[in-house]
Enzyme design. Structure first.
Site, PDB file in Angstrom:
ATOM      1  N   ARG A 281     -10.969  29.462 -21.729  1.00 57.84           N
ATOM      2  CA  ARG A 281     -11.321  28.671 -22.914  1.00 57.84           C
ATOM      3  C   ARG A 281     -12.734  28.110 -22.864  1.00 57.84           C
ATOM      4  O   ARG A 281     -13.282  27.755 -23.915  1.00 57.84           O
ATOM      5  CB  ARG A 281     -10.312  27.530 -23.107  1.00 57.84           C
TER       6      ARG A 281
ATOM      7  N   GLN B 281       2.109  21.050 -14.873  1.00 51.88           N
ATOM      8  CA  GLN B 281       2.962  22.216 -14.617  1.00 51.88           C
ATOM      9  C   GLN B 281       3.314  22.300 -13.134  1.00 51.88           C
ATOM     10  O   GLN B 281       4.469  22.555 -12.778  1.00 51.88           O
ATOM     11  CB  GLN B 281       2.261  23.489 -15.087  1.00 51.88           C
TER      12      GLN B 281
ATOM     13  N   SER C 147      -2.225  18.841 -12.458  1.00 51.37           N
ATOM     14  CA  SER C 147      -1.530  19.749 -13.368  1.00 51.37           C
ATOM     15  C   SER C 147      -0.078  19.330 -13.514  1.00 51.37           C
ATOM     16  O   SER C 147       0.666  19.277 -12.535  1.00 51.37           O
ATOM     17  CB  SER C 147      -1.612  21.185 -12.834  1.00 51.37           C
TER      18      SER C 147
ATOM     19  N   LYS D   6       5.460  20.659 -27.828  1.00 49.30           N
ATOM     20  CA  LYS D   6       5.792  21.854 -27.048  1.00 49.30           C
ATOM     21  C   LYS D   6       6.234  21.464 -25.642  1.00 49.30           C
ATOM     22  O   LYS D   6       7.235  21.981 -25.137  1.00 49.30           O
ATOM     23  CB  LYS D   6       4.580  22.790 -27.016  1.00 49.30           C
ATOM     24  N   SER D   7       5.509  20.565 -25.012  1.00 45.65           N
ATOM     25  CA  SER D   7       5.851  20.164 -23.633  1.00 45.65           C
ATOM     26  C   SER D   7       7.263  19.578 -23.583  1.00 45.65           C
ATOM     27  O   SER D   7       8.055  19.895 -22.688  1.00 45.65           O
ATOM     28  CB  SER D   7       4.861  19.112 -23.135  1.00 45.65           C
TER      29      SER D   7
ATOM     30  N   ARG E 273      -2.776  35.128 -15.566  1.00 45.04           N
ATOM     31  CA  ARG E 273      -2.948  33.730 -15.132  1.00 45.04           C
ATOM     32  C   ARG E 273      -2.414  33.510 -13.713  1.00 45.04           C
ATOM     33  O   ARG E 273      -1.466  34.161 -13.284  1.00 45.04           O
ATOM     34  CB  ARG E 273      -2.265  32.793 -16.142  1.00 45.04           C
TER      35      ARG E 273
ATOM     36  N   ASP F 259      -5.730  20.407 -23.563  1.00 49.16           N
ATOM     37  CA  ASP F 259      -5.575  21.464 -24.571  1.00 49.16           C
ATOM     38  C   ASP F 259      -6.408  21.212 -25.826  1.00 49.16           C
ATOM     39  O   ASP F 259      -6.355  22.001 -26.772  1.00 49.16           O
ATOM     40  CB  ASP F 259      -4.099  21.593 -24.971  1.00 49.16           C
TER      41      ASP F 259
ATOM     42  N   ARG G  18      -4.880  28.490 -29.694  1.00 48.86           N
ATOM     43  CA  ARG G  18      -5.737  27.330 -29.981  1.00 48.86           C
ATOM     44  C   ARG G  18      -7.155  27.755 -30.385  1.00 48.86           C
ATOM     45  O   ARG G  18      -7.851  27.025 -31.080  1.00 48.86           O
ATOM     46  CB  ARG G  18      -5.761  26.363 -28.808  1.00 48.86           C
TER      47      ARG G  18
ATOM     48  N   LYS H 283      -6.481  28.907 -18.707  1.00 54.42           N
ATOM     49  CA  LYS H 283      -5.488  28.686 -19.764  1.00 54.42           C
ATOM     50  C   LYS H 283      -5.125  30.035 -20.406  1.00 54.42           C
ATOM     51  O   LYS H 283      -5.342  31.077 -19.814  1.00 54.42           O
ATOM     52  CB  LYS H 283      -6.029  27.676 -20.771  1.00 54.42           C
TER      53      LYS H 283
END
Ligand code: S3P
Length: 449
Positions: free
Chosen positions: A363, A181, A179, A28-29, A133, A332, A406, A359
């Site tokens: 989570r 991101q 991170s 995915k990344s 988020r 993850d 997930r 997330k």
């Protein structure tokens, strides 16, 4: 854009031994990044093995709205290829409609960075999970580079409108969080800035953006900083050239059949071309410390990314302590690790999990709830998760998935080996990352009904 998909519940029952080849989709990344860099490059980027999940398709659509041509084609062998014709660094146009990233924090945050270096205005939106988020961690550094938030929802959340910088400034940004991101957003904005943009991260996070920028022709230097951190520097205003990208299988998706094969007695499965970038393999390291039989072979490398075939056999697992510095390399995977820990003998302590709270769902809380409702003793102590493994899991619980793919997949994996069926309230969000998860697991022998 609030989505209210129909709930799709499912139950997993104790399965026969799992066997055969697991078909795990593209990472995915890397899929998000290939589309975004393709859109920022000059010429054509051809991507094979792209993950065709909701999250990634939303990024593809955003790239179209910003001016790139993105098409799904077939190559001579009949395999799917995604072709992206980019607009060049700084060449985005203002989209006519809001960009809808659905459930995807990665798509949204990386595109915010890519947009920040263009003189355009774009509104970012997503589903109820993404709207909850935090986005300030991204837009604060982008503001230092000259981008401006012209509208946002309470607490700096989506929907949020960002005006990119006409003349972006290169910055040196010390990120408070490890991170990828945040790092990627700043580097993507830095593409349009003159001079060198630097990100310093407290611990090394996944480096796919750096590797792919280099593959597309940018100059990126990365070196250690302090005890565990990294300093990453990008030389701005490169000419990015379209490139070929082969997307390896996603280790974060492979995690589910891997743990399932470990906990269902007598299982023996193979997964091909799994990405083994060391900044993504914290789960494999932890499972091996727990006693897991996971063999690697057929190692190869594509565009800087290593991959290998994995053979996984059912194993007796024991509890371990997972150090906090491993978190970025398996951020993850803690949900499914917690499932493995529940089937192990002894206590597993997972330390330093604060990032899990922001997330697709909280989570940390959701993992504890998933285990508790299925009869597993679990405790949250500060940012640590402590699971008491008793070698088996009673099961019989209904797991709330909180719009989180997930959680749904982890709970179904747990049900494959639990004493009683494990139900999940909704499997719809599995399509955000692993659309064929249910048929793939059934092919291996999982009993889902
Ligand atoms: C991702 C980075 C991680 C991870 C996410 C994908 C990426 O988030 O949780 O699923 O592709 O850069 P953070 O970097 O915010 O931890």
């Amino acid at each position: 854009m609030t989505h209210s998909p129909q709930l799709k519940p499912l139950a997993a029952r104790r399965s026969q031994p799992l066997g055969g080849r697991a078909r795990v989709p593209g990472d995915k990344s890397i899929s998000h990044r290939a589309l975004i860099l393709g859109a920022l490059a000059v010429g054509e980027t051809r991507i094979s093995g792209l993950l065709e999940s909701e999250d990634v398709l939303n990024t593809a659509q955003a790239m179209r709205q910003l001016g790139a041509r993105v098409e799904r084609q077939s190559d001579a062998a009949g395999d799917d290829i995604w072709s992206v014709r980019g607009v060049g660094v700084g060449g985005f146009r203002s989209p006519a409609a809001p960009l809808d990233f659905g459930n995807s924090g990665t798509g949204c945050r990386l595109v915010m960075g890519a947009v920040a270096g263009n003189p355009v205005t774009a509104t970012f939106d997503g589903d109820a999970s993404l709207r909850s988020r935090p986005m300030r961690r991204i837009v604060d550094p982008l503001a230092l580079m000259g981008a401006r938030v012209v509208a946002e929802s309470e607490g700096g959340r989506l929907p949020l409108t960002l005006e990119g910088a006409r003349d972006p400034l290169p910055i040196e940004y010390r990120s408070p969080v490890a991170s990828a991101q945040i790092k990627s957003a700043v580097l993507l904005a830095g593409l349009a800035a003159p001079g060198v943009t630097t990100v310093i991260e407290p611990e090394a996070s996944r480096d796919h953006t750096e590797l792919m920028l280099t593959h597309f022709g940018a100059q990126v230097a990365s070196k250690p900083e302090g005890a565990r951190g990294r300093r990453i520097s990008l030389t701005g205003q490169p000419e990015l050239h379209g490139a070929g990208v082969v997307v390896p299988a996603d280790p974060s998706s492979a995690a589910f059949p891997i743990v399932a094969a470990l906990i269902v007695p007598e299982s023996d499965i193979v997964i091909d071309d799994v990405m083994t970038n060391p900044l993504r393999t914290g789960l494999l390291a932890t499972l091996r410390e727990m006693g897991a039989s996971i063999e690697e072979s057929h190692r190869q490398r594509n565009a800087g990314e290593p991959m290998a075939r994995l053979r996984v056999r059912a194993s007796r697992l024991r509890g371990v302590e997972v150090p906090p510095e491993r978190a970025p390399a398996m951020i993850d995977e803690y949900l499914v690790l917690a499932v493995a820990a529940a089937f192990a003998e002894g206590t597993t302590v997972m330390r330093g999990l604060h990032e899990l709270r922001v997330k697709e769902s909280d989570r940390l809380a959701a993992t504890a709830a998933m285990l508790r409702v299925n009869g597993v003793a679990v405790e949250i102590a500060g940012d640590d998760l402590i699971v008491e493994g008793r070698g088996h899991v009673p099961g019989g619980g209904l797991v709330a998935t909180h719009m989180d793919h997930r959680i749904a997949m982890s709970a179904l994996v747990m049900g494959c080996a639990a004493d009683n069926p494990v139900k999940v309230d909704d499997t719809a969000f599995i399509a955000t990352s692993f659309p064929d998860f249910v048929p793939m697991m059934r092919e291996l022998g999982a009993d889902f009904a």
